[in-house]
Design an enzyme around this catalytic site. Structure first.
Site, PDB file in Angstrom:
ATOM      1  N   LEU A  54      73.941  23.502  29.132  1.00 20.85           N
ATOM      2  CA  LEU A  54      73.764  22.494  28.098  1.00 20.85           C
ATOM      3  C   LEU A  54      72.683  22.872  27.085  1.00 20.85           C
ATOM      4  O   LEU A  54      72.677  22.354  25.968  1.00 20.85           O
ATOM      5  CB  LEU A  54      73.423  21.143  28.741  1.00 20.85           C
ATOM      6  CG  LEU A  54      74.459  20.624  29.759  1.00 20.85           C
ATOM      7  CD1 LEU A  54      73.998  19.290  30.338  1.00 20.85           C
ATOM      8  CD2 LEU A  54      75.827  20.481  29.113  1.00 20.85           C
ATOM      9  N   GLY A  71      63.724  30.042  30.338  1.00 25.46           N
ATOM     10  CA  GLY A  71      65.027  29.753  30.924  1.00 25.46           C
ATOM     11  C   GLY A  71      65.436  30.633  32.083  1.00 25.46           C
ATOM     12  O   GLY A  71      66.635  30.823  32.329  1.00 25.46           O
ATOM     13  N   GLU A  72      64.483  31.151  32.839  1.00 25.53           N
ATOM     14  CA  GLU A  72      64.859  32.064  33.930  1.00 25.53           C
ATOM     15  C   GLU A  72      65.642  31.369  35.042  1.00 25.53           C
ATOM     16  O   GLU A  72      66.530  31.961  35.649  1.00 25.53           O
ATOM     17  CB  GLU A  72      63.627  32.764  34.506  1.00 25.53           C
ATOM     18  CG  GLU A  72      64.004  33.837  35.519  1.00 25.53           C
ATOM     19  CD  GLU A  72      62.969  34.935  35.675  1.00 25.53           C
ATOM     20  OE1 GLU A  72      62.995  35.602  36.720  1.00 25.53           O
ATOM     21  OE2 GLU A  72      62.154  35.131  34.761  1.00 25.53           O
TER      22      GLU A  72
END
Length: 275
Positions: A54, A71-72
């Site tokens: 998203l 965003g790992e």
């Protein structure tokens, strides 16, 4: 409503969302978080299979490929979900930017355990050549808070690992630093974990079982002028170790305690930075 770290970076980016092959994406080498909850990653992977990703991750491009800035967890979960590409915003960032953003993102989301948080502060200080005060200012923390977290780096590895895995808390770890013998500290840490002691109970236990030598030192401290005691407390907070100030006639001495070579090196680095 305040923007998240991801949204703030994305909003500032000129680049549009791109679809990047997962095989070209590499973890951020400055990622402070070393442990990821497998159950939560699997839950996120299930959500990605059902709903997709998203929110795009943020990457920095290099000759070796793309490095994750933010965003790992989504990257790891996407691998579990079997995705071959991910939506991402690609930004031109320096290594310093990558390190700061990775640490700040995790600290904002409270994803780090106490040891990872302490290691993050130390890494910022070492890599950017900045002081505890600078770290506190950049991360909107108080300097005493940063100093107290850094004290955890003085723990023996066996006890530090217990903090890292959540067997004992960071508060327990800092309190245990009063025990100077590493083996005795480990035994007591195991007892704290097994018997579920609170930090306050541990403090009370140590106060009741202090060696006579320490009690004698306390009495000596109480005989000192108040302004000397105040300076000792301030230096202890600033450098994350016990500090003793002694005066005699026209001379004085400031003593910094350290219990390991690593702690000695940390003190030297900090003293050199603040000259």
């Amino acid at each position: 409503m305040a923007l998240s770290n991801d949204e703030r970076i994305a909003q500032q980016a000129d680049e549009k969302v791109q679809s990047i092959p997962i095989q070209k994406i590499k973890p951020n080498p400055y990622q402070p978080r070393k442990t990821f909850d497998e159950a939560k990653l699997n839950d996120l992977a299930d959500s990605i299979r059902q709903h997709g990703i998203l929110q795009p991750i943020v990457l920095s491009e290099s000759v070796q490929g793309y490095y994750i800035v933010v965003g790992e967890r989504r990257y790891r979960a996407s691998q579990l979900a079997g995705l071959t590409e991910m939506p991402a915003i690609v930004k031109a960032l320096t290594e310093t930017d990558m390190m700061e953003l990775a640490i700040i993102e995790n600290l904002q989301r409270e994803d780090l355990n106490a040891m990872e948080e302490a290691e993050s502060y130390q890494k910022l200080m070492d890599d950017l050549h900045i002081t505890q005060q600078d770290v506190a200012k950049r991360l909107s923390k108080s300097r005493p808070y940063v100093a107290n977290m850094l004290r955890l780096l003085n723990l023996p590895k066996s006890v530090a690992d217990m903090v890292r895995t959540g067997e004992i808390s960071g508060g327990h770890g800092r309190t245990l630093l009063a025990v100077k013998d590493a083996q005795a500290m480990k035994r007591l840490a195991n007892r704290v974990s097994k018997e579920h002691w609170s930090v306050r109970y541990l403090e009370s236990y140590l106060a009741d079982n202090e060696p006579k030598k320490q009690t004698s030192q306390k009495a000596t401290k109480q005989a000192k002028p108040r302004f000397i005691q105040k300076q000792e407390r301030q230096l202890k907070e600033q450098y994350g170790t016990d500090v003793t100030i002694s005066t005699r006639k026209q001379k004085g001495q400031i003593t910094f305690d350290f219990t390991s070579e690593e702690e000695f090196k940390r003190l030297i680095r900090q003293l050199n930075r603040e000259r």
